[in-house]
Design a protein around this motif. Structure first.
Motif: not given
Length: 569
Positions: A422-450
């Motif tokens: 579970r933690n490995k999958i969440s970590k991988d998705i968060k890493a991809l979201m971080s890259t995308l949010l950077e392109k969208l000019e948003l903060s990584e503070a929005n990378v939260k999964l539950r």
């Protein structure tokens, strides 16, 4: 079996206007460009509508008498599905459609099962009674579609009629990311099966043990004389018959209780649907009341867009009120049928309980009879007790075997649902979201999964871009998994008249990450995105409310007639 899904072509025909359209698709990025009201969103929605998903079309599109054909592939196998109203016809085909073979015609539920069977998807909802209900396509594909309206404000809310399953998104996402697979659902079904079997066996053990205990207790309390062999045989036979009947009644009680529990769940779910319909009806009535009080146009207080509010629009609201009322009447009728059926089974359970108590009384009467106690002191009594105890041991051995299977099954499930995975999958998705949010000019503070779903609290005006980043991260994550049916994504960009240029430019920047031809992305947009030259496929719509034309109508009618002939052979 390879599960990759790719949409290859959609054909839509309207017999009302004698017009049609054909849109091809390919691997990689596909862009459909069309200004507002050119039919771009209707084409996109028709793809999902043809695959068994319910979507909200605009009123003009709903009025057309339409038939749609979607050509798609699963791995190296090619298929066609044709939908007319609520009826589906499935065909296998060659890659170029030169050869087509009829598979079958289906209602919605039949098609849902058959369609998922093509993917070798066997995901089911497991009820508390051990029953399983197959999951339908809209649940499976909710994370592959961002609707122009609802999809940019909430996750997995683009399809209609999904609310009858509570927290379905929190269950399905675990399958979409590969945390729970087909093996998990097979094990869950197996676990419920053995839970019910063990419960039945333990009930039978308790009944036999109680019978033997009562015999021995009565023996200690009574002194009696010898009785003839006829009484021995008669009493012994009656006791065995009563014991067998009690066992059957106990099974009937368990079965009836299970049905009652299932019906109670369905009644509860139906009440939730009626409650939602009542709320929806109230909202529609309020909308109509509000619209009736205004002029012939309404200006949006948020984006300034002017919407028509003439008689036609107000009439549509009245139709919506009537439609909601009709659906509510139907749902209320369904609820009444369920409650009547529930009452029948509750009465049956009372009747079974009454018979059970009566037989227990008869059994005790036999035990209390001095003649029976004296008789059981003979060899016949000892044989009966010995036989009963041997039966108990045999049943316990079976139960212990089932307990072992249940424990091993639970261990297998626990192994699949490990915290490490579970933690490995969440970590991988968060890493991809971080890259995308950077392109969208948003903060990584929005990378939260539950539970693999994004936390959307306190995102404010940034929420659509956070949702956009999540969908694409999920797509890119599945693109790197070995074999799954989630290597496709359909994005209908938000109503661009209400979007500022900076926000749209940020959204378009991300498209450069979606060129990978291991998957397929379909994007609907009102403006050019800057990725048209590098995209695999670009389709342009030009005429206002005229995406359907007469250009290829005769050719499409001929193809549709050929399909009908195959179906009717």
């Amino acid at each position: 079996m390879e599960k990759n899904l790719m949409i290859r072509k959609i054909i839509i025909l309207s017999s009302t206007e004698e017009t049609s359209i054909e849109v091809p698709f390919t691997k990689g990025l596909n862009i459909i460009i069309g200004k507002n009201k050119t039919g771009k969103s209707s084409i996109i929605k028709t793809i999902f509508h043809s695959l068994g998903c319910e979507v909200k079309f605009d009123s003009d599109w709903e009025k057309l008498h339409k038939r749609s054909i979607v050509s798609f592939s699963i791995g190296n196998s090619y298929f066609l599905v044709e939908r007319t109203d609520n009826f589906y016809t499935l065909y296998s085909s060659s890659e170029d459609l030169s050869s087509v073979s009829y598979i079958g015609s289906y209602t919605y539920s039949e098609f849902s099962s058959k369609f998922l069977e093509l993917f070798d998807i066997h995901v089911t909802w497991i009820t508390k009674n051990g029953d399983d209900k197959p999951v339908a396509p809209p649940y499976i594909f909710s994370f592959q579609y961002i609707d122009q309206d609802k999809g940019w404000h909430a996750i997995a809310k683009s399809f209609d009629r999904l609310s009858y399953v509570t927290n379905w998104d929190k269950q399905i996402i675990k399958y979409v990311v590969g945390y729970q697979n087909e093996e998990y659902f097979r094990l869950r079904k197996k676990l419920e099966k053995y839970r019910i079997l063990i419960k039945e066996i333990e009930s039978k053990i308790n009944t036999i043990e109680e019978f033997v205990t009562n015999i021995l207790a009565r023996e200690q309390q009574n002194n009696s004389s010898t009785h003839n062999s006829n009484i021995i045989n008669d009493t012994w036979e009656k006791s065995e018959q009563l014991l067998e009947q009690l066992t059957l009644l106990e099974k009937d009680r368990l079965s009836t209780s299970s049905l009652i529990s299932q019906l109670q769940n369905e009644v509860y779910e139906k009440k939730l649907v009626i409650e939602a319909l009542n709320k929806y009806s109230e909202e529609i009535v309020n909308d109509h009341t509000y619209a009736s009080s205004l002029d012939d146009s309404i200006t949006c207080p948020f984006c300034g867009v002017i919407h028509l509010n003439e008689l036609a629009e107000k009439s549509e609201l009245i139709k919506d009120v009537q439609t909601a009322s009709n659906i509510l009447i139907s749902a209320s009728g369904d609820l009444e049928v369920l409650q009547t059926e529930l009452e029948v089974y509750q009465n049956k359970l009372l009747e079974v309980d009454s018979k059970y108590k009566k037989m227990k009384t008869e059994l005790r009467a036999l035990e209390e009879n001095a003649n029976v106690i004296d008789t059981l002191k003979t060899e016949g009594k000892n044989d009966l007790i010995k036989t009963s105890r041997l039966e108990i041991e045999e049943i316990k051995n079976v139960r212990n075997g089932y307990l072992g299977i249940r424990e091993n099954t639970q261990n297998d499930i626990t192994g699949i649902e490990s915290a490490k995975r579970r933690n490995k999958i969440s970590k991988d998705i968060k890493a991809l979201m971080s890259t995308l949010l950077e392109k969208l000019e948003l903060s990584e503070a929005n990378v939260k999964l539950r539970s693999f779903l994004p936390v959307l609290k306190h995102t404010g005006s940034e929420q659509p871009r956070v949702i956009y980043a999540y969908y694409i991260a999920l797509y890119l994550y599945n693109l790197n998994r070995v074999d799954n049916p989630f290597k496709w994504l359909v994005i209908d960009t938000p109503n661009q008249q209400g979007q500022d240029d900076e926000n749209l430019n940020n959204i378009n920047k991300v498209l450069e990450l979606l060129m990978d031809k291991r998957g397929q992305v379909i994007v609907g947009t009102e403006r050019t995105t800057g990725s048209e030259e590098t995209a695999a496929n670009v389709f342009q719509l030009k005429e206002y409310k005229r995406c359907l034309t007469k250009d290829k109508y005769a050719e499409h009618v001929l193809f549709l007639n050929q399909l009908d002939m195959l179906r009717n052979e």
